[in-house]
Design a protein around this motif. Structure first.
Motif, PDB file in Angstrom:
ATOM      1  N   ILE A  71      21.742  31.744  98.507  1.00 12.48           N
ATOM      2  CA  ILE A  71      22.641  30.623  99.186  1.00 12.48           C
ATOM      3  C   ILE A  71      22.308  29.673  99.300  1.00 12.48           C
ATOM      4  N   ASN A  72      20.819  29.546 100.164  1.00 11.39           N
ATOM      5  CA  ASN A  72      20.200  28.316 100.293  1.00 11.39           C
ATOM      6  C   ASN A  72      19.924  27.430  99.016  1.00 11.39           C
ATOM      7  N   PHE A  76      20.857  23.722  97.776  1.00 10.78           N
ATOM      8  CA  PHE A  76      19.972  22.630  97.602  1.00 10.78           C
ATOM      9  C   PHE A  76      20.222  22.111  96.214  1.00 10.78           C
ATOM     10  N   LEU A  77      20.464  23.077  95.366  1.00 10.04           N
ATOM     11  CA  LEU A  77      20.610  22.647  93.769  1.00 10.04           C
ATOM     12  C   LEU A  77      21.901  21.809  93.552  1.00 10.04           C
ATOM     13  N   ASP A  83      18.600  20.041 104.343  1.00 10.85           N
ATOM     14  CA  ASP A  83      18.243  20.463 105.596  1.00 10.85           C
ATOM     15  C   ASP A  83      16.847  21.302 105.618  1.00 10.85           C
ATOM     16  N   GLU A  84      16.304  21.762 106.722  1.00 11.28           N
ATOM     17  CA  GLU A  84      15.217  22.488 106.522  1.00 11.28           C
ATOM     18  C   GLU A  84      15.102  23.816 106.009  1.00 11.28           C
ATOM     19  N   GLU A  85      16.402  24.428 106.243  1.00 11.68           N
ATOM     20  CA  GLU A  85      16.427  25.958 105.613  1.00 11.68           C
ATOM     21  C   GLU A  85      16.673  25.970 104.276  1.00 11.68           C
ATOM     22  N   ALA A  86      17.432  25.061 103.621  1.00 14.26           N
ATOM     23  CA  ALA A  86      17.791  24.966 102.376  1.00 14.26           C
ATOM     24  C   ALA A  86      16.486  24.504 101.394  1.00 14.26           C
ATOM     25  N   THR A  87      15.816  23.522 102.109  1.00 15.39           N
ATOM     26  CA  THR A  87      14.509  23.004 101.510  1.00 15.39           C
ATOM     27  C   THR A  87      13.347  23.868 101.713  1.00 15.39           C
ATOM     28  N   THR A  93      11.240  29.507  96.752  1.00 15.67           N
ATOM     29  CA  THR A  93      11.658  30.174  95.229  1.00 15.67           C
ATOM     30  C   THR A  93      10.542  29.583  94.238  1.00 15.67           C
ATOM     31  N   ILE A  94      10.234  28.506  94.177  1.00 11.38           N
ATOM     32  CA  ILE A  94       9.336  28.029  93.435  1.00 11.38           C
ATOM     33  C   ILE A  94       7.849  28.405  93.434  1.00 11.38           C
TER      34      ILE A  94
END
Length: 274
Positions: A71-72, A76-77, A83-87, A93-94
């Motif tokens: 979800i995050n 992001f994409l 926001d901090e959580e998405a970033t 993931t990277i």
């Protein structure tokens, strides 16, 4: 097919499933079972099947974490969320991708070599390697959380996981040692290790799909395969839940002692009985 052969497949499913998540080498246990009890599954696709079963159990246990990350990552994409959580989940993931690359590349290059003619002696020695590595991190209490990881950490964990391409070295053990060596706390290290298992397992299944499709035994072994698959899912679930409890209690040393004991047995068996 008689009932004893079906029981054999179920036993192998339980054995592989329970030892897959814990740091004691599932492949090493299968080699020992084959040599000691003469238990060996027919069909090239059997090990692929059991790895997939373990993947199903791990996906279920970490379903909430995976859902949150997806979800995050999507936010992001595709929605421009910063926001901090998405970033943090994007970076996480990277790092999972980076940690997957070394073992993925080596796995493809060594696909036709890994696992061929593995001896009890090799398994025994590699179990000692696993035990020694676990001994050095048994009391380590890292402080890094998910948001504290960096590219260097991901590369180190990825390289550590490559060692598990050697039969008898635990994949979860190697990745856990790498994760804790870079300073992750035990809970986050365990989470990283098993989220990392997902792309590794999927990659193994994809590069082996030809073996699965062309396996001449697959139709005749549909029933024992299905039962072993279910057994492996259940065993992996309880094995991973047990490992989580062991980690929470700080009892990682028990796996060191177990690897030393089983490794000694495998080496002595090879010397005196093979």
């Amino acid at each position: 097919m008689d009932i004893m052969e079906i029981i054999r497949y179920i036993f192998l499913g339980l054995l592989q499933g329970f030892t897959e998540p814990i740091p004691v080498s599932s492949s090493g246990h299968l080699v020992i079972a084959r040599e000691i009890f003469g238990i060996e599954a027919r069909g090239l696709s059997f090990e692929i099947l059991l790895n997939t079963a373990s993947l199903v159990a791990i996906l279920f246990i970490y379903r909430m974490d995976i859902t949150a990350i997806v979800i995050n990552l999507s936010r992001f994409l595709f929605k421009g969320a910063r926001d901090e959580e998405a970033t943090e989940d994007f970076r996480y993931t990277i790092y999972l991708v980076i940690a997957t690359i070394p073992v993925g590349v080596l796995g493809i290059l060594l696909k036709d070599i890994i696992g061929d003619n593995v001896s009890m002696l090799t398994v025994g020695l590699m179990l000692f390697v696993t035990g020694i590595a676990l001994w050095f991190i048994k009391n380590k209490r890292g402080v890094k959380r998910d948001g504290d990881l960096n590219v260097k950490d991901a590369i180190i964990v990825g390289l550590a996981q490559c060692v598990a391409l050697m039969p008898g070295v635990s994949r979860s053990g190697a990745a856990l040692v790498g994760s804790m060596a870079v300073g992750m706390n035990q809970k986050n290290a365990l989470r990283f290790v098993f989220l990392l298992y997902i792309p590794v397992s999927l990659g193994t299944a994809l590069i082996s799909v030809g073996d699965l499709v062309n396996d001449p035994e697959i139709m005749s072994l549909a029933v024992p395969y299905a039962l072993a698959f279910i057994a492996s899912i259940i065993a992996t679930y309880f094995g991973l839940k047990w490992l989580q409890g062991v980690m929470e209690r700080g009892n990682l040393a028990i796996f060191t002692y177990y690897c030393f004991a089983l490794g000694s047995f495998a080496i002595l068996y090879h010397i005196f009985f093979l």
